[in-house]
Design a protein around this motif. Structure first.
Motif, PDB file in Angstrom:
ATOM      1  N   ALA A  50      -6.891  -5.973  -4.034  1.00 15.82           N
ATOM      2  CA  ALA A  50      -6.333  -6.827  -2.986  1.00 15.82           C
ATOM      3  C   ALA A  50      -5.468  -6.080  -1.985  1.00 15.82           C
ATOM      4  O   ALA A  50      -4.949  -4.998  -2.257  1.00 15.82           O
ATOM      5  CB  ALA A  50      -5.512  -7.954  -3.615  1.00 15.82           C
ATOM      6  N   ASN A  51      -5.315  -6.703  -0.813  1.00 22.33           N
ATOM      7  CA  ASN A  51      -4.463  -6.180   0.259  1.00 22.33           C
ATOM      8  C   ASN A  51      -3.697  -7.355   0.865  1.00 22.33           C
ATOM      9  O   ASN A  51      -4.292  -8.266   1.442  1.00 22.33           O
ATOM     10  CB  ASN A  51      -5.327  -5.501   1.322  1.00 22.33           C
ATOM     11  N   ILE A  52      -2.380  -7.346   0.708  1.00 21.59           N
ATOM     12  CA  ILE A  52      -1.530  -8.392   1.286  1.00 21.59           C
ATOM     13  C   ILE A  52      -0.972  -7.875   2.604  1.00 21.59           C
ATOM     14  O   ILE A  52      -0.292  -6.841   2.643  1.00 21.59           O
ATOM     15  CB  ILE A  52      -0.379  -8.768   0.337  1.00 21.59           C
ATOM     16  N   LYS A  53      -1.253  -8.576   3.700  1.00 23.79           N
ATOM     17  CA  LYS A  53      -0.857  -8.147   5.040  1.00 23.79           C
ATOM     18  C   LYS A  53       0.216  -9.090   5.581  1.00 23.79           C
ATOM     19  O   LYS A  53       0.056 -10.315   5.533  1.00 23.79           O
ATOM     20  CB  LYS A  53      -2.082  -8.140   5.952  1.00 23.79           C
ATOM     21  N   ILE A  54       1.283  -8.509   6.110  1.00 22.05           N
ATOM     22  CA  ILE A  54       2.423  -9.286   6.593  1.00 22.05           C
ATOM     23  C   ILE A  54       2.694  -8.916   8.045  1.00 22.05           C
ATOM     24  O   ILE A  54       2.893  -7.747   8.372  1.00 22.05           O
ATOM     25  CB  ILE A  54       3.685  -8.996   5.747  1.00 22.05           C
ATOM     26  N   GLY A  55       2.708  -9.907   8.930  1.00 23.83           N
ATOM     27  CA  GLY A  55       3.025  -9.674  10.329  1.00 23.83           C
ATOM     28  C   GLY A  55       4.524  -9.578  10.541  1.00 23.83           C
ATOM     29  O   GLY A  55       5.246 -10.548  10.324  1.00 23.83           O
ATOM     30  N   ILE A  56       5.003  -8.411  10.951  1.00 24.52           N
ATOM     31  CA  ILE A  56       6.444  -8.192  11.136  1.00 24.52           C
ATOM     32  C   ILE A  56       6.860  -8.518  12.564  1.00 24.52           C
ATOM     33  O   ILE A  56       7.850  -9.218  12.800  1.00 24.52           O
ATOM     34  CB  ILE A  56       6.825  -6.744  10.793  1.00 24.52           C
ATOM     35  N   THR A  57       6.122  -7.993  13.547  1.00 26.00           N
ATOM     36  CA  THR A  57       6.361  -8.300  14.959  1.00 26.00           C
ATOM     37  C   THR A  57       4.997  -8.596  15.595  1.00 26.00           C
ATOM     38  O   THR A  57       3.980  -8.657  14.902  1.00 26.00           O
ATOM     39  CB  THR A  57       7.025  -7.114  15.698  1.00 26.00           C
ATOM     40  N   GLY A  58       4.987  -8.730  16.907  1.00 23.55           N
ATOM     41  CA  GLY A  58       3.741  -9.006  17.594  1.00 23.55           C
ATOM     42  C   GLY A  58       2.735  -7.880  17.519  1.00 23.55           C
ATOM     43  O   GLY A  58       1.541  -8.093  17.767  1.00 23.55           O
ATOM     44  N   SER A  59       3.167  -6.676  17.175  1.00 24.95           N
ATOM     45  CA  SER A  59       2.249  -5.533  17.136  1.00 24.95           C
ATOM     46  C   SER A  59       2.369  -4.675  15.878  1.00 24.95           C
ATOM     47  O   SER A  59       1.687  -3.674  15.751  1.00 24.95           O
ATOM     48  CB  SER A  59       2.495  -4.633  18.357  1.00 24.95           C
ATOM     49  N   THR A  60       3.217  -5.070  14.948  1.00 22.64           N
ATOM     50  CA  THR A  60       3.456  -4.274  13.747  1.00 22.64           C
ATOM     51  C   THR A  60       3.258  -5.105  12.493  1.00 22.64           C
ATOM     52  O   THR A  60       3.699  -6.258  12.429  1.00 22.64           O
ATOM     53  CB  THR A  60       4.890  -3.704  13.737  1.00 22.64           C
ATOM     54  N   GLY A  61       2.579  -4.531  11.519  1.00 22.71           N
ATOM     55  CA  GLY A  61       2.385  -5.212  10.250  1.00 22.71           C
ATOM     56  C   GLY A  61       2.518  -4.264   9.082  1.00 22.71           C
ATOM     57  O   GLY A  61       2.312  -3.051   9.208  1.00 22.71           O
ATOM     58  N   ILE A  62       2.891  -4.807   7.938  1.00 26.43           N
ATOM     59  CA  ILE A  62       2.982  -4.042   6.695  1.00 26.43           C
ATOM     60  C   ILE A  62       1.925  -4.563   5.736  1.00 26.43           C
ATOM     61  O   ILE A  62       1.664  -5.765   5.679  1.00 26.43           O
ATOM     62  CB  ILE A  62       4.390  -4.164   6.077  1.00 26.43           C
ATOM     63  N   GLN A  63       1.320  -3.650   4.988  1.00 21.92           N
ATOM     64  CA  GLN A  63       0.289  -4.033   4.030  1.00 21.92           C
ATOM     65  C   GLN A  63       0.607  -3.452   2.660  1.00 21.92           C
ATOM     66  O   GLN A  63       0.983  -2.278   2.549  1.00 21.92           O
ATOM     67  CB  GLN A  63      -1.082  -3.544   4.491  1.00 21.92           C
ATOM     68  N   ILE A  64       0.446  -4.269   1.629  1.00 22.26           N
ATOM     69  CA  ILE A  64       0.656  -3.839   0.252  1.00 22.26           C
ATOM     70  C   ILE A  64      -0.656  -4.031  -0.496  1.00 22.26           C
ATOM     71  O   ILE A  64      -1.168  -5.144  -0.609  1.00 22.26           O
ATOM     72  CB  ILE A  64       1.773  -4.642  -0.435  1.00 22.26           C
ATOM     73  N   GLY A  65      -1.232  -2.938  -0.964  1.00 24.54           N
ATOM     74  CA  GLY A  65      -2.502  -3.003  -1.669  1.00 24.54           C
ATOM     75  C   GLY A  65      -2.322  -2.736  -3.155  1.00 24.54           C
ATOM     76  O   GLY A  65      -1.448  -1.971  -3.567  1.00 24.54           O
ATOM     77  N   PHE A  66      -3.145  -3.390  -3.976  1.00 28.08           N
ATOM     78  CA  PHE A  66      -3.068  -3.173  -5.420  1.00 28.08           C
ATOM     79  C   PHE A  66      -4.413  -3.515  -6.067  1.00 28.08           C
ATOM     80  O   PHE A  66      -5.187  -4.322  -5.546  1.00 28.08           O
ATOM     81  CB  PHE A  66      -1.952  -4.008  -6.047  1.00 28.08           C
ATOM     82  N   GLU A  67      -4.680  -2.873  -7.190  1.00 28.20           N
ATOM     83  CA  GLU A  67      -5.878  -3.132  -7.982  1.00 28.20           C
ATOM     84  C   GLU A  67      -5.444  -3.890  -9.221  1.00 28.20           C
ATOM     85  O   GLU A  67      -4.851  -3.326 -10.134  1.00 28.20           O
ATOM     86  CB  GLU A  67      -6.558  -1.808  -8.352  1.00 28.20           C
ATOM     87  N   THR A  68      -5.730  -5.197  -9.256  1.00 26.06           N
ATOM     88  CA  THR A  68      -5.244  -6.035 -10.341  1.00 26.06           C
ATOM     89  C   THR A  68      -5.753  -5.584 -11.699  1.00 26.06           C
ATOM     90  O   THR A  68      -5.014  -5.525 -12.677  1.00 26.06           O
ATOM     91  CB  THR A  68      -5.659  -7.497 -10.100  1.00 26.06           C
ATOM     92  N   TYR A  69      -7.048  -5.254 -11.757  1.00 27.94           N
ATOM     93  CA  TYR A  69      -7.615  -4.845 -13.048  1.00 27.94           C
ATOM     94  C   TYR A  69      -8.828  -3.954 -12.801  1.00 27.94           C
ATOM     95  O   TYR A  69      -9.665  -4.259 -11.941  1.00 27.94           O
ATOM     96  CB  TYR A  69      -8.031  -6.072 -13.858  1.00 27.94           C
ATOM     97  N   GLY A  70      -8.895  -2.877 -13.538  1.00 28.87           N
ATOM     98  CA  GLY A  70     -10.019  -1.966 -13.416  1.00 28.87           C
ATOM     99  C   GLY A  70     -10.556  -1.553 -14.769  1.00 28.87           C
ATOM    100  O   GLY A  70      -9.803  -1.425 -15.744  1.00 28.87           O
ATOM    101  N   ILE A  71     -11.878  -1.366 -14.842  1.00 23.96           N
ATOM    102  CA  ILE A  71     -12.528  -0.848 -16.047  1.00 23.96           C
ATOM    103  C   ILE A  71     -13.324   0.380 -15.632  1.00 23.96           C
ATOM    104  O   ILE A  71     -14.178   0.300 -14.740  1.00 23.96           O
ATOM    105  CB  ILE A  71     -13.476  -1.892 -16.673  1.00 23.96           C
ATOM    106  N   GLN A  72     -13.046   1.509 -16.259  1.00 24.91           N
ATOM    107  CA  GLN A  72     -13.708   2.756 -15.885  1.00 24.91           C
ATOM    108  C   GLN A  72     -14.382   3.385 -17.105  1.00 24.91           C
ATOM    109  O   GLN A  72     -13.754   3.599 -18.134  1.00 24.91           O
ATOM    110  CB  GLN A  72     -12.711   3.740 -15.271  1.00 24.91           C
ATOM    111  N   LYS A  73     -15.677   3.681 -16.936  1.00 25.14           N
ATOM    112  CA  LYS A  73     -16.445   4.327 -17.992  1.00 25.14           C
ATOM    113  C   LYS A  73     -16.894   5.695 -17.508  1.00 25.14           C
ATOM    114  O   LYS A  73     -17.576   5.805 -16.492  1.00 25.14           O
ATOM    115  CB  LYS A  73     -17.664   3.469 -18.359  1.00 25.14           C
ATOM    116  N   GLU A  74     -16.501   6.732 -18.229  1.00 27.53           N
ATOM    117  CA  GLU A  74     -16.825   8.100 -17.848  1.00 27.53           C
ATOM    118  C   GLU A  74     -17.708   8.748 -18.911  1.00 27.53           C
ATOM    119  O   GLU A  74     -17.380   8.720 -20.103  1.00 27.53           O
ATOM    120  CB  GLU A  74     -15.548   8.910 -17.667  1.00 27.53           C
ATOM    121  N   THR A  75     -18.815   9.337 -18.452  1.00 30.95           N
ATOM    122  CA  THR A  75     -19.756   9.982 -19.369  1.00 30.95           C
ATOM    123  C   THR A  75     -19.925  11.444 -18.983  1.00 30.95           C
ATOM    124  O   THR A  75     -20.209  11.763 -17.819  1.00 30.95           O
ATOM    125  CB  THR A  75     -21.134   9.289 -19.313  1.00 30.95           C
ATOM    126  N   GLY A  76     -19.723  12.320 -19.926  1.00 30.03           N
ATOM    127  CA  GLY A  76     -19.939  13.748 -19.692  1.00 30.03           C
ATOM    128  C   GLY A  76     -21.435  14.049 -19.658  1.00 30.03           C
ATOM    129  O   GLY A  76     -22.150  13.707 -20.598  1.00 30.03           O
TER     130      GLY A  76
END
Length: 281
Positions: free
Chosen positions: A91-117
């Motif tokens: 996800a990416n949460i975007k917040i409008g601070i001014t008319g031309s500036t914004g802050i974004q906070i991104g996060f991965e709620t849950y991940g599953i990773q399988k690695e094979t040699g």
């Protein structure tokens, strides 16, 4: 760039760009986070997804926008290993601070990773919360009108991942641009410079990315998007090329869903398949 330089660079970039671009807001309508733009004066909803090319538009001041890969399947393969990852609610949460500036906070709620040699055949599986990122988007021109739109977006990603034990501090600078063409066609460009972790060793490399995307309504409320981009690893002197396609549909006002793929043409280039959604408050 050394690790300890990321936060100062991000902070200085924000202060410089905010000072450089005060004219994006009209003096008589100095909206802000605590003085939101009225609903009837808000711009049309624009999203940074589903293509790789970011939108140069910011969220209206005082408003929030939630964008996410609801499900994202990623496959990447190197000379020594095959990695398959499933991200849930990236996800990416975007917040409008001014008319031309914004802050974004991104996060991965849950991940599953399988690695094979690929040599040993050994398989390991890990899962849990992913990385967190902080991005600042500063629109330079075109936010409130005109056929050309441009922004800068410095970011930093913190290595908070539980499922990816090799996650490291990363960061970079993104410059997205957009041309509005006749007939409701849109042409997007993006250049990006990143400091990223290596795929097969605990080290870092610098990477350049450039995109080209075109979009057009297919039917009312549905937009088709086609994109190509490449990355260049300065350390390995290696190019990766991608062809992407996506569809985005407006389900209701301020609510969109999308689906698509980012397909790496080289054997070792990542392949992404995703379903996502965006919602504005």
């Amino acid at each position: 760039m050394r690790k300890h330089l990321y936060l100062p660079v991000l902070s200085i970039s924000f202060l410089f760009l905010h000072t450089l671009c005060p004219g994006q807001q009209k003096p008589e309508t100095r909206y802000s986070l605590f003085n939101p733009v009225p609903k009837d004066k808000m711009r049309e909803m624009e999203t940074d997804r589903p293509d790789v090319t970011e939108s140069p538009y910011t969220v209206d001041a005082g408003h929030f926008q939630y964008e996410a890969d609801l499900v994202n399947f990623i496959r990447e393969q190197s000379e020594t290993r095959d990695i398959r990852t499933v991200l849930i609610n990236h996800a990416n949460i975007k917040i409008g601070i001014t008319g031309s500036t914004g802050i974004q906070i991104g996060f991965e709620t849950y991940g599953i990773q399988k690695e094979t040699g690929l040599v040993s055949g050994d398989t390991t599986t890990s899962r849990g919360f992913g990385d967190v990122s902080l991005r600042i988007k500063q629109n330079l021109t075109g936010n409130d009108g005109g056929n050309f739109v441009m922004a800068v977006l410095p970011y930093i990603k913190f290595p908070t991942s539980v499922y990816d034990g090799e996650s490291r501090l990363e960061g970079g600078l993104i410059v997205p641009m957009l041309y509005k063409l006749p007939g409701e066609w849109k042409l997007g460009f993006q250049v990006e410079l990143d400091r990223l972790k290596d795929q097969d060793q605990p080290a870092m490399h610098t990477e350049f990315l450039q995109t080209l995307t075109i979009s057009h309504p297919l039917v009312k409320g549905m937009e088709g998007i086609a994109e190509t981009y490449y990355t260049y690893d300065f350390k390995a002197h290696h190019f990766s090329n991608f062809l992407n396609a996506a569809i985005q549909m407006e389900v209701a006002k301020d609510f969109k869903v999308d689906a698509g793929l980012n397909y790496g043409l080289q054997h070792d280039a990542e392949k992404h398949y995703f379903i996502g959604a965006s919602y504005r408050l």
